[in-house]
Design a protein around this motif. Structure first.
Motif, PDB file in Angstrom:
ATOM      1  N   UNK A  23       0.834  -1.217   0.000  1.00 33.45           N
ATOM      2  CA  UNK A  23       0.000   0.000   0.000  1.00 33.45           C
ATOM      3  C   UNK A  23       0.861   1.258   0.000  1.00 33.45           C
ATOM      4  N   UNK A  24       1.813   1.273   0.966  1.00 31.37           N
ATOM      5  CA  UNK A  24       2.692   2.443   1.002  1.00 31.37           C
ATOM      6  C   UNK A  24       3.570   2.475  -0.252  1.00 31.37           C
ATOM      7  N   UNK A  25       4.080   1.288  -0.613  1.00 35.43           N
ATOM      8  CA  UNK A  25       4.905   1.195  -1.818  1.00 35.43           C
ATOM      9  C   UNK A  25       4.156   1.665  -3.057  1.00 35.43           C
ATOM     10  N   UNK A  26       2.884   1.257  -3.133  1.00 36.91           N
ATOM     11  CA  UNK A  26       2.095   1.615  -4.314  1.00 36.91           C
ATOM     12  C   UNK A  26       1.944   3.135  -4.411  1.00 36.91           C
ATOM     13  N   UNK A  27       1.614   3.739  -3.285  1.00 33.06           N
ATOM     14  CA  UNK A  27       1.445   5.192  -3.229  1.00 33.06           C
ATOM     15  C   UNK A  27       2.742   5.905  -3.618  1.00 33.06           C
ATOM     16  N   UNK A  28       3.825   5.390  -3.041  1.00 39.38           N
ATOM     17  CA  UNK A  28       5.130   5.976  -3.321  1.00 39.38           C
ATOM     18  C   UNK A  28       5.441   5.962  -4.813  1.00 39.38           C
ATOM     19  N   UNK A  29       5.245   4.793  -5.429  1.00 40.99           N
ATOM     20  CA  UNK A  29       5.537   4.675  -6.854  1.00 40.99           C
ATOM     21  C   UNK A  29       4.643   5.575  -7.695  1.00 40.99           C
TER      22      UNK A  29
END
Lengths: 197, 197
Positions: A1-7
């Motif tokens: 979730x955090x990774x997705x947002x970051x990307x």
DNA sequence: ATTATCTATAGATCTATAGATAATGC
DNA sequence: ATTATCTATAGATCTATAGATAATGC
């Protein structure tokens, strides 16, 4: 979730940066404009990319992907001429619509080449060098210089030709790059000098 | 009197800038440091050079002078190979002790090449192109591309080779440049491909 | 008196860093 | 509770410009 947002944010910043680069030039543009277009703070830009050049490095890597892919799809015994023309075609296909950013990307490529000597970080360099080695083993390549050196030199030549083309992008980029590949292979000497050798 | 003073200040700023460039890098250095070393105000730097790049352009022009001079001293009927090796020798002589600034100078050269297309502003380009035209007339040069294009390409190649060299300046620059000149003339193809053509 | 050379400085932009928020791991 | 992602902001550096000084031309 955090990774997705970051990307997702990173990508938005990346695309906004390229837009602003095309409009105002890399040197001339303000990071504030990029941040505003990407709807983040200026600090967010710096979080993802320490400098403007890091955005250009990412574009360089993206441009290398289709070239590497095209070469890897060729059988290992593909004639050397065919390898060179495949590189030329893939490069031309990527850059033909992006003349404005070419110079700045070429510039960071120059700088990178002299800083990181890590061939692994740059997939295309390795992939093309491998084909040069195979060609050398088949006597299709001059033995006076190591295959890796010739490979880098060929890529340099292509980059230089694209920069020259970007100054007056009237003619067809692919034709220009194919011409450079042939010149690289056969040399610039005319009939008189050729006869002597 | 005024002119003399101006030129003296300009020269002091120029030399101070190169010193600081070598120490801190072009991108990393502060103009304040340059001004301080030259004993002028920061504004005086901007008066003489709108940007750091303008200092590098001046260094590029200075580097071109001995190359142009060496070529002009050759008789007009000098064999083409000799012209190329003269260029290589003169370039190597100028840059062999200045590996650090090469990349940045190459960068501005790239940029200039795509902005000003004025061959007169760059003496060496014109002088070398003239020899290429003469060689083409004598059949010492391949007719597939205009002599001017081949000339620019040769200079580009030499610049690229110097940048590559500057990353690991162990070997002799002149040997490298002479090798590039020969590669340019005879091509990278090995015996197998050569035999076919 | 006019102009070229250089300086001082205000405002713009960048870089470095302390802090806020919300997701993650225990 | 800890950490990753992002924001706010202070201080550094740059760019643009108004002004000072001294040489030049009339």
């Amino acid at each position: 979730m955090r990774d997705k947002q970051r990307e997702e944010t990173r990508r938005r910043v990346y695309l906004a940066a390229l837009e602003v680069f095309r409009r105002d030039g890399v040197a001339g543009c303000r990071i504030d404009d990029i941040a505003q277009k990407a709807e983040v703070s200026r600090s967010a830009f710096y979080f993802h990319y320490p400098t403007k050049d890091d955005v250009l490095i990412e574009l360089l890597r993206e441009s290398e992907r289709p070239v590497g892919k095209a070469v890897e799809e060729l059988p290992l015994d593909t004639p050397f001429e065919k390898v060179l023309s495949t590189v030329a075609a893939a490069m031309a296909d990527f850059w033909k619509d992006e003349p404005k950013l070419l110079i700045d990307v070429a510039t960071v490529a120059l700088r990178l080449n002299s800083v990181v000597m890590d061939r692994e970080a740059e997939p295309v360099r390795g992939i093309v060098a491998e084909r040069f080695r195979l060609a050398a083993a088949r006597n299709e390549l001059s033995p006076v210089l190591p295959a890796e050196v010739l490979s880098d030199f060929f890529l340099f030549n292509s980059l230089a030709a694209m920069v020259a083309w970007s100054a007056s992008p009237g003619l067809d980029l692919e034709v220009a790059l194919q011409g450079v590949a042939m010149l690289f292979l056969t040399g610039a000497a005319g009939p008189k000098l050729k006869a002597r050798s």
